[in-house]
Scaffold this motif. Structure first.
Motif, PDB file in Angstrom:
ATOM      1  N   ALA A  11       0.732  -1.245  -0.039  1.00 42.12           N
ATOM      2  CA  ALA A  11       0.115  -0.178   0.068  1.00 42.12           C
ATOM      3  C   ALA A  11       0.838   1.273  -0.023  1.00 42.12           C
ATOM      4  N   LEU A  12       2.150   1.189   0.532  1.00 41.02           N
ATOM      5  CA  LEU A  12       2.684   2.305   0.464  1.00 41.02           C
ATOM      6  C   LEU A  12       3.402   2.840  -0.847  1.00 41.02           C
ATOM      7  N   LEU A  13       3.346   1.878  -1.705  1.00 48.77           N
ATOM      8  CA  LEU A  13       3.571   2.283  -3.154  1.00 48.77           C
ATOM      9  C   LEU A  13       2.565   3.180  -4.116  1.00 48.77           C
ATOM     10  N   VAL A  14       1.240   3.487  -3.279  1.00 45.24           N
ATOM     11  CA  VAL A  14       0.071   3.937  -3.974  1.00 45.24           C
ATOM     12  C   VAL A  14       0.549   5.490  -3.740  1.00 45.24           C
ATOM     13  N   SER A  15       0.314   5.947  -4.837  1.00 43.25           N
ATOM     14  CA  SER A  15       0.755   7.754  -5.171  1.00 43.25           C
ATOM     15  C   SER A  15      -0.403   8.522  -4.889  1.00 43.25           C
ATOM     16  N   THR A  16      -0.183   9.970  -4.921  1.00 45.22           N
ATOM     17  CA  THR A  16      -1.465  11.025  -4.836  1.00 45.22           C
ATOM     18  C   THR A  16      -2.278  10.898  -5.891  1.00 45.22           C
ATOM     19  N   THR A  17      -1.746  10.316  -7.081  1.00 47.85           N
ATOM     20  CA  THR A  17      -2.714  10.185  -8.360  1.00 47.85           C
ATOM     21  C   THR A  17      -3.876   9.387  -7.764  1.00 47.85           C
ATOM     22  N   LEU A  18      -3.677   8.228  -7.067  1.00 47.12           N
ATOM     23  CA  LEU A  18      -4.663   7.338  -6.687  1.00 47.12           C
ATOM     24  C   LEU A  18      -5.769   8.137  -6.089  1.00 47.12           C
ATOM     25  N   ILE A 194      -8.289  12.012   4.214  1.00 44.91           N
ATOM     26  CA  ILE A 194      -7.382  13.094   3.675  1.00 44.91           C
ATOM     27  C   ILE A 194      -6.715  12.367   2.581  1.00 44.91           C
ATOM     28  N   LEU A 195      -6.257  11.182   2.806  1.00 42.43           N
ATOM     29  CA  LEU A 195      -5.539  10.402   1.897  1.00 42.43           C
ATOM     30  C   LEU A 195      -6.367   9.008   1.960  1.00 42.43           C
ATOM     31  N   PRO A 196      -6.277   8.463   0.490  1.00 39.65           N
ATOM     32  CA  PRO A 196      -7.017   7.242   0.235  1.00 39.65           C
ATOM     33  C   PRO A 196      -6.659   6.287   0.850  1.00 39.65           C
ATOM     34  N   SER A 197      -7.294   5.253   1.467  1.00 38.91           N
ATOM     35  CA  SER A 197      -6.762   3.998   1.808  1.00 38.91           C
ATOM     36  C   SER A 197      -7.177   2.933   0.858  1.00 38.91           C
ATOM     37  N   SER A 198      -6.206   1.448   1.026  1.00 32.05           N
ATOM     38  CA  SER A 198      -6.629   0.396   0.233  1.00 32.05           C
ATOM     39  C   SER A 198      -7.415  -0.382   1.101  1.00 32.05           C
ATOM     40  N   VAL A 199      -8.485  -0.905   0.359  1.00 30.90           N
ATOM     41  CA  VAL A 199      -9.500  -1.655   0.904  1.00 30.90           C
ATOM     42  C   VAL A 199      -9.448  -3.162   0.192  1.00 30.90           C
ATOM     43  N   LEU A 200      -8.926  -3.858   0.971  1.00 31.17           N
ATOM     44  CA  LEU A 200      -8.778  -5.494   0.337  1.00 31.17           C
ATOM     45  C   LEU A 200      -9.740  -6.568   0.912  1.00 31.17           C
ATOM     46  N   LEU A 201     -10.469  -7.361   0.098  1.00 27.57           N
ATOM     47  CA  LEU A 201     -11.254  -8.504   0.539  1.00 27.57           C
ATOM     48  C   LEU A 201     -10.615  -9.553   0.743  1.00 27.57           C
ATOM     49  N   LEU A 202     -10.406 -10.462   1.771  1.00 25.72           N
ATOM     50  CA  LEU A 202      -9.838 -11.606   1.739  1.00 25.72           C
ATOM     51  C   LEU A 202     -10.713 -12.913   1.983  1.00 25.72           C
ATOM     52  N   SER A 203     -10.459 -13.871   1.358  1.00 25.72           N
ATOM     53  CA  SER A 203     -10.786 -15.199   1.756  1.00 25.72           C
ATOM     54  C   SER A 203      -9.882 -15.899   2.311  1.00 25.72           C
ATOM     55  N   GLY A 204      -9.783 -16.117   3.469  1.00 23.89           N
ATOM     56  CA  GLY A 204      -8.508 -16.587   4.233  1.00 23.89           C
ATOM     57  C   GLY A 204      -7.195 -15.812   3.819  1.00 23.89           C
ATOM     58  N   THR A 205      -6.341 -16.329   3.288  1.00 22.08           N
ATOM     59  CA  THR A 205      -5.104 -15.456   2.903  1.00 22.08           C
ATOM     60  C   THR A 205      -5.182 -14.893   1.486  1.00 22.08           C
ATOM     61  N   ASP A 206      -6.136 -15.141   0.751  1.00 23.80           N
ATOM     62  CA  ASP A 206      -6.240 -14.999  -0.827  1.00 23.80           C
ATOM     63  C   ASP A 206      -7.039 -13.781  -0.893  1.00 23.80           C
ATOM     64  N   THR A 207      -6.450 -12.811  -1.562  1.00 26.71           N
ATOM     65  CA  THR A 207      -7.238 -11.652  -1.849  1.00 26.71           C
ATOM     66  C   THR A 207      -8.204 -11.690  -3.124  1.00 26.71           C
ATOM     67  N   VAL A 208      -9.630 -11.575  -2.723  1.00 28.78           N
ATOM     68  CA  VAL A 208     -10.468 -11.921  -3.903  1.00 28.78           C
ATOM     69  C   VAL A 208     -10.870 -10.387  -4.647  1.00 28.78           C
ATOM     70  N   ALA A 209     -10.636  -9.284  -3.979  1.00 30.13           N
ATOM     71  CA  ALA A 209     -11.079  -8.167  -4.366  1.00 30.13           C
ATOM     72  C   ALA A 209     -10.479  -7.063  -3.712  1.00 30.13           C
ATOM     73  N   SER A 210     -10.243  -5.951  -4.482  1.00 34.12           N
ATOM     74  CA  SER A 210      -9.728  -4.564  -3.900  1.00 34.12           C
ATOM     75  C   SER A 210     -10.122  -3.436  -4.490  1.00 34.12           C
ATOM     76  N   THR A 211      -9.945  -2.330  -3.858  1.00 30.51           N
ATOM     77  CA  THR A 211     -10.554  -1.161  -4.191  1.00 30.51           C
ATOM     78  C   THR A 211      -9.840   0.083  -3.212  1.00 30.51           C
ATOM     79  N   TYR A 212     -10.229   1.261  -3.641  1.00 27.63           N
ATOM     80  CA  TYR A 212      -9.420   2.314  -2.625  1.00 27.63           C
ATOM     81  C   TYR A 212     -10.697   3.178  -2.271  1.00 27.63           C
ATOM     82  N   SER A 213     -10.575   3.886  -1.035  1.00 27.55           N
ATOM     83  CA  SER A 213     -11.549   4.856  -0.659  1.00 27.55           C
ATOM     84  C   SER A 213     -11.263   6.029  -1.608  1.00 27.55           C
ATOM     85  N   GLY A 214     -12.506   6.747  -1.662  1.00 33.37           N
ATOM     86  CA  GLY A 214     -12.669   7.986  -2.657  1.00 33.37           C
ATOM     87  C   GLY A 214     -12.857   9.269  -1.742  1.00 33.37           C
ATOM     88  N   LEU A 215     -13.440  10.041  -2.432  1.00 38.02           N
ATOM     89  CA  LEU A 215     -13.970  11.319  -1.519  1.00 38.02           C
ATOM     90  C   LEU A 215     -14.600  11.096  -0.455  1.00 38.02           C
TER      91      LEU A 215
END
Length: 265
Positions: A11-18, A194-215
């Motif tokens: 998540a630290l690789l996400v830029s302000t463009t996000l 103020i800055l976006p957050s990554s939101v990840l949905l996991l089933s066990g240890t597998d990521t099945v979906a992801s997005t990021y917070s908006g305005l």
């Protein structure tokens, strides 16, 4: 929590463009999303090429107006006989208004052909009455925040008719429509915004979906298969601690609302 540490590093690789993208994306959270796909029941030909020019939806019973073109439409010629045995191709993938879809219209061009078993390529003749498009009744509601798939099942055997023994063929499309919700959705807010957050949905240890917070910190995950998951929140701000919400249940055709979560230092 090793899973969270691993996710936080990414998540630290996400830029302000996000954040800029997230602001514009937030406006579409209340809309439904539809994918229109084309498939086929096989016919007695080597190939059947259909010239698809547009796909429209109509929300009212007035056939003279109300038609809307779906964004992300893929114009082109499609060989229906490559779309058999549960294969399909997506013609459009678009955000749409919630409500009841009354009809869909498949607009065909005049570049339609068949290749006979003898290897002859024959242009299909289309009745003039179909110049306004093939109109298909739907009459089904769609809800905001849900991903739907509309399958257009093209019956080649019933749609193509030989004109006597002239070697000419006429196209009169017979299409069955199937509209289904593709899983459910998850909607919530993560703060501070103020800055976006990554939101990840996991089933066990597998990521099945992801997005990021908006305005305003809002987020939505669509098209999630029914089941129970964990939600992981990771801010772009490394001073905020990641968080997890366990036992998030998703049901097909429904939006699961999550209580607002605030990340702390």
């Amino acid at each position: 929590m090793p899973v969270l540490k691993q996710l936080a590093a990414g998540a630290l690789l996400v830029s302000t463009t996000l954040f800029i993208n997230a602001c514009s994306k937030d406006d579409n959270q209340g809309k439904a999303r539809i994918q229109v796909a084309l498939t086929d029941d096989p016919g007695d030909f080597k190939a059947v090429y259909i010239d698809v020019q547009d796909v429209n939806v109509n929300y009212n019973d007035n056939d003279d107006n109300g038609w809307q073109t779906l964004a992300g439409f893929k114009k082109g010629r499609y060989n229906l006989l490559t779309l058999v045995n549960d294969k399909d191709t997506v013609l459009a993938d678009a955000e749409i208004l919630s409500g009841t879809i009354k009809e869909i219209r498949l607009v065909l061009g005049d570049n339609n052909w068949v290749v006979t078993n003898g290897g002859d390529s024959v242009k299909l003749q289309t009745p003039s009455g179909q110049s306004s498009g093939v109109k298909l009744k739907i009459n089904m509601p769609v809800s905001g925040g849900i991903l739907y798939k509309l399958l257009l099942d093209f019956d080649v055997a019933k749609s193509i008719h030989e004109a006597g023994n002239s070697g000419k063929y006429i196209l009169k499309p017979v299409i069955r429509t199937i509209l289904e919700a593709q899983g459910g959705s998850i909607q919530g807010v993560v703060l501070p915004a103020i800055l976006p957050s990554s939101v990840l949905l996991l089933s066990g240890t597998d990521t099945v979906a992801s997005t990021y917070s908006g305005l305003g910190g809002g987020y939505m995950l669509k098209g999630v298969a029914a089941g129970t998951y964990s939600l992981h929140y990771i801010s772009v701000d490394p001073t905020l601690q990641p968080a997890v919400k366990q036992n998030v249940t998703v049901e097909t055709g429904k939006v699961t609302k999550i209580d607002t979560l605030t990340l702390v230092r």
